[in-house]
Design a protein around this motif. Structure first.
Motif, PDB file in Angstrom:
ATOM      1  N   TYR A 177       0.819  -1.212   0.000  1.00 28.32           N
ATOM      2  CA  TYR A 177       0.000   0.000   0.000  1.00 28.32           C
ATOM      3  C   TYR A 177       0.852   1.261   0.000  1.00 28.32           C
ATOM      4  O   TYR A 177       0.556   2.221   0.693  1.00 28.32           O
ATOM      5  N   ARG A 178       1.886   1.271  -0.792  1.00 25.10           N
ATOM      6  CA  ARG A 178       2.785   2.424  -0.828  1.00 25.10           C
ATOM      7  C   ARG A 178       2.083   3.687  -1.297  1.00 25.10           C
ATOM      8  O   ARG A 178       2.337   4.769  -0.788  1.00 25.10           O
ATOM      9  N   LEU A 179       1.210   3.562  -2.288  1.00 19.57           N
ATOM     10  CA  LEU A 179       0.512   4.739  -2.796  1.00 19.57           C
ATOM     11  C   LEU A 179      -0.342   5.376  -1.694  1.00 19.57           C
ATOM     12  O   LEU A 179      -0.366   6.599  -1.553  1.00 19.57           O
ATOM     13  N   GLU A 180      -1.003   4.558  -0.902  1.00 19.99           N
ATOM     14  CA  GLU A 180      -1.800   5.082   0.199  1.00 19.99           C
ATOM     15  C   GLU A 180      -0.918   5.754   1.246  1.00 19.99           C
ATOM     16  O   GLU A 180      -1.298   6.767   1.826  1.00 19.99           O
ATOM     17  N   GLN A 181       0.273   5.204   1.476  1.00 17.17           N
ATOM     18  CA  GLN A 181       1.187   5.814   2.430  1.00 17.17           C
ATOM     19  C   GLN A 181       1.645   7.185   1.941  1.00 17.17           C
ATOM     20  O   GLN A 181       1.737   8.128   2.727  1.00 17.17           O
ATOM     21  N   VAL A 182       1.889   7.292   0.656  1.00 14.51           N
ATOM     22  CA  VAL A 182       2.290   8.578   0.087  1.00 14.51           C
ATOM     23  C   VAL A 182       1.143   9.576   0.213  1.00 14.51           C
ATOM     24  O   VAL A 182       1.345  10.728   0.605  1.00 14.51           O
ATOM     25  N   ALA A 183      -0.068   9.137  -0.104  1.00 20.30           N
ATOM     26  CA  ALA A 183      -1.229  10.018   0.012  1.00 20.30           C
ATOM     27  C   ALA A 183      -1.422  10.467   1.456  1.00 20.30           C
ATOM     28  O   ALA A 183      -1.724  11.639   1.720  1.00 20.30           O
ATOM     29  N   ASP A 184      -1.228   9.566   2.393  1.00 17.81           N
ATOM     30  CA  ASP A 184      -1.343   9.891   3.808  1.00 17.81           C
ATOM     31  C   ASP A 184      -0.295  10.929   4.208  1.00 17.81           C
ATOM     32  O   ASP A 184      -0.590  11.902   4.903  1.00 17.81           O
ATOM     33  N   TYR A 185       0.925  10.744   3.753  1.00 15.85           N
ATOM     34  CA  TYR A 185       2.009  11.682   4.051  1.00 15.85           C
ATOM     35  C   TYR A 185       1.700  13.070   3.496  1.00 15.85           C
ATOM     36  O   TYR A 185       1.793  14.078   4.207  1.00 15.85           O
ATOM     37  N   LEU A 186       1.317  13.126   2.220  1.00 16.45           N
ATOM     38  CA  LEU A 186       1.042  14.423   1.597  1.00 16.45           C
ATOM     39  C   LEU A 186      -0.163  15.111   2.241  1.00 16.45           C
ATOM     40  O   LEU A 186      -0.169  16.328   2.419  1.00 16.45           O
ATOM     41  N   SER A 187      -1.169  14.331   2.607  1.00 14.34           N
ATOM     42  CA  SER A 187      -2.327  14.903   3.304  1.00 14.34           C
ATOM     43  C   SER A 187      -1.922  15.464   4.661  1.00 14.34           C
ATOM     44  O   SER A 187      -2.410  16.513   5.080  1.00 14.34           O
ATOM     45  N   THR A 188      -1.034  14.770   5.355  1.00 17.78           N
ATOM     46  CA  THR A 188      -0.542  15.242   6.650  1.00 17.78           C
ATOM     47  C   THR A 188       0.194  16.567   6.502  1.00 17.78           C
ATOM     48  O   THR A 188       0.006  17.482   7.305  1.00 17.78           O
ATOM     49  N   ILE A 189       1.009  16.678   5.463  1.00 20.50           N
ATOM     50  CA  ILE A 189       1.743  17.928   5.222  1.00 20.50           C
ATOM     51  C   ILE A 189       0.782  19.069   4.925  1.00 20.50           C
ATOM     52  O   ILE A 189       0.907  20.171   5.473  1.00 20.50           O
ATOM     53  N   GLU A 190      -0.209  18.825   4.071  1.00 22.37           N
ATOM     54  CA  GLU A 190      -1.181  19.871   3.736  1.00 22.37           C
ATOM     55  C   GLU A 190      -2.021  20.261   4.956  1.00 22.37           C
ATOM     56  O   GLU A 190      -2.320  21.441   5.158  1.00 22.37           O
ATOM     57  N   ASN A 201      11.425  23.163   4.714  1.00 20.36           N
ATOM     58  CA  ASN A 201      11.823  21.758   4.608  1.00 20.36           C
ATOM     59  C   ASN A 201      10.681  20.853   4.135  1.00 20.36           C
ATOM     60  O   ASN A 201      10.674  20.392   3.010  1.00 20.36           O
ATOM     61  N   TRP A 202       9.735  20.618   5.006  1.00 21.37           N
ATOM     62  CA  TRP A 202       8.679  19.644   4.752  1.00 21.37           C
ATOM     63  C   TRP A 202       7.770  20.050   3.595  1.00 21.37           C
ATOM     64  O   TRP A 202       7.543  19.262   2.677  1.00 21.37           O
ATOM     65  N   LEU A 203       7.236  21.263   3.664  1.00 27.02           N
ATOM     66  CA  LEU A 203       6.284  21.698   2.640  1.00 27.02           C
ATOM     67  C   LEU A 203       6.962  21.824   1.283  1.00 27.02           C
ATOM     68  O   LEU A 203       6.414  21.399   0.265  1.00 27.02           O
ATOM     69  N   LYS A 204       8.146  22.377   1.262  1.00 31.02           N
ATOM     70  CA  LYS A 204       8.884  22.556   0.001  1.00 31.02           C
ATOM     71  C   LYS A 204       9.123  21.198  -0.677  1.00 31.02           C
ATOM     72  O   LYS A 204       8.910  21.047  -1.880  1.00 31.02           O
ATOM     73  N   GLN A 205       9.557  20.221   0.090  1.00 31.76           N
ATOM     74  CA  GLN A 205       9.803  18.888  -0.470  1.00 31.76           C
ATOM     75  C   GLN A 205       8.525  18.257  -0.989  1.00 31.76           C
ATOM     76  O   GLN A 205       8.491  17.641  -2.060  1.00 31.76           O
ATOM     77  N   ALA A 206       7.439  18.388  -0.224  1.00 31.60           N
ATOM     78  CA  ALA A 206       6.164  17.784  -0.637  1.00 31.60           C
ATOM     79  C   ALA A 206       5.625  18.453  -1.891  1.00 31.60           C
ATOM     80  O   ALA A 206       5.127  17.785  -2.804  1.00 31.60           O
ATOM     81  N   ARG A 207       5.718  19.753  -1.949  1.00 30.20           N
ATOM     82  CA  ARG A 207       5.203  20.484  -3.112  1.00 30.20           C
ATOM     83  C   ARG A 207       6.020  20.198  -4.369  1.00 30.20           C
ATOM     84  O   ARG A 207       5.494  20.252  -5.472  1.00 30.20           O
ATOM     85  N   CYS A 208       7.299  19.885  -4.222  1.00 30.59           N
ATOM     86  CA  CYS A 208       8.133  19.524  -5.388  1.00 30.59           C
ATOM     87  C   CYS A 208       7.660  18.224  -6.042  1.00 30.59           C
ATOM     88  O   CYS A 208       7.912  17.983  -7.212  1.00 30.59           O
ATOM     89  N   LYS A 209       6.959  17.392  -5.276  1.00 21.18           N
ATOM     90  CA  LYS A 209       6.507  16.077  -5.773  1.00 21.18           C
ATOM     91  C   LYS A 209       5.153  16.155  -6.461  1.00 21.18           C
ATOM     92  O   LYS A 209       4.674  15.147  -6.984  1.00 21.18           O
ATOM     93  N   ARG A 210       4.516  17.305  -6.477  1.00 24.49           N
ATOM     94  CA  ARG A 210       3.201  17.428  -7.111  1.00 24.49           C
ATOM     95  C   ARG A 210       3.271  17.088  -8.592  1.00 24.49           C
ATOM     96  O   ARG A 210       4.241  17.379  -9.268  1.00 24.49           O
ATOM     97  N   ILE A 211       2.218  16.513  -9.072  1.00 19.07           N
ATOM     98  CA  ILE A 211       2.137  16.178 -10.500  1.00 19.07           C
ATOM     99  C   ILE A 211       1.422  17.294 -11.231  1.00 19.07           C
ATOM    100  O   ILE A 211       0.453  17.817 -10.826  1.00 19.07           O
TER     101      ILE A 211
END
Length: 111
Positions: free
Chosen positions: A60-73, A101-111
């Protein structure tokens, strides 16, 4: 918590019933949350259709990524509303550190 989850599911029952399968993804971090999810899903969607399986986190890696990005937002929303609290500050640092740090890294991963 279970009552709130059940109420939300009943409110959006048509949405849930539009799917052939509904998967509940929870990492069993807190037993009370797991129990609330299990009871709510079983109560609202029928215990007969609920199937439980042992899964691995790797599946469930995709769900983990979604959970991480949702946590950051969510953290950004909390910081901006001044509702961050000590837990956010301990984990992410202040808002400046969080954004650099956190927000910048997460936002760089946006599609």
């Amino acid at each position: 918590m279970g009552r709130d989850t059940s109420s939300a599911m009943v409110e959006h029952l048509d949405f849930f019933q539009s799917f052939d399968d509904v998967k509940v993804y929870y990492d069993n971090g807190q037993n009370i949350v797991k129990q609330a999810l299990d009871r709510s899903v079983g109560k609202v969607l029928s215990k007969v259709v609920v199937r439980r399986r042992k899964t691995s986190m790797a599946g469930y890696r995709l769900e983990q990524v979604a959970d991480y990005l949702s946590t950051i937002e969510l953290a950004l929303v909390k910081y901006e509303a001044k509702e961050d609290g000590e837990t956010y500050n301990k984990f992410f640092g202040g808002i400046g550190s969080f954004k650099r740090n956190w927000l910048k890294q997460a936002r760089c991963k946006r599609i």
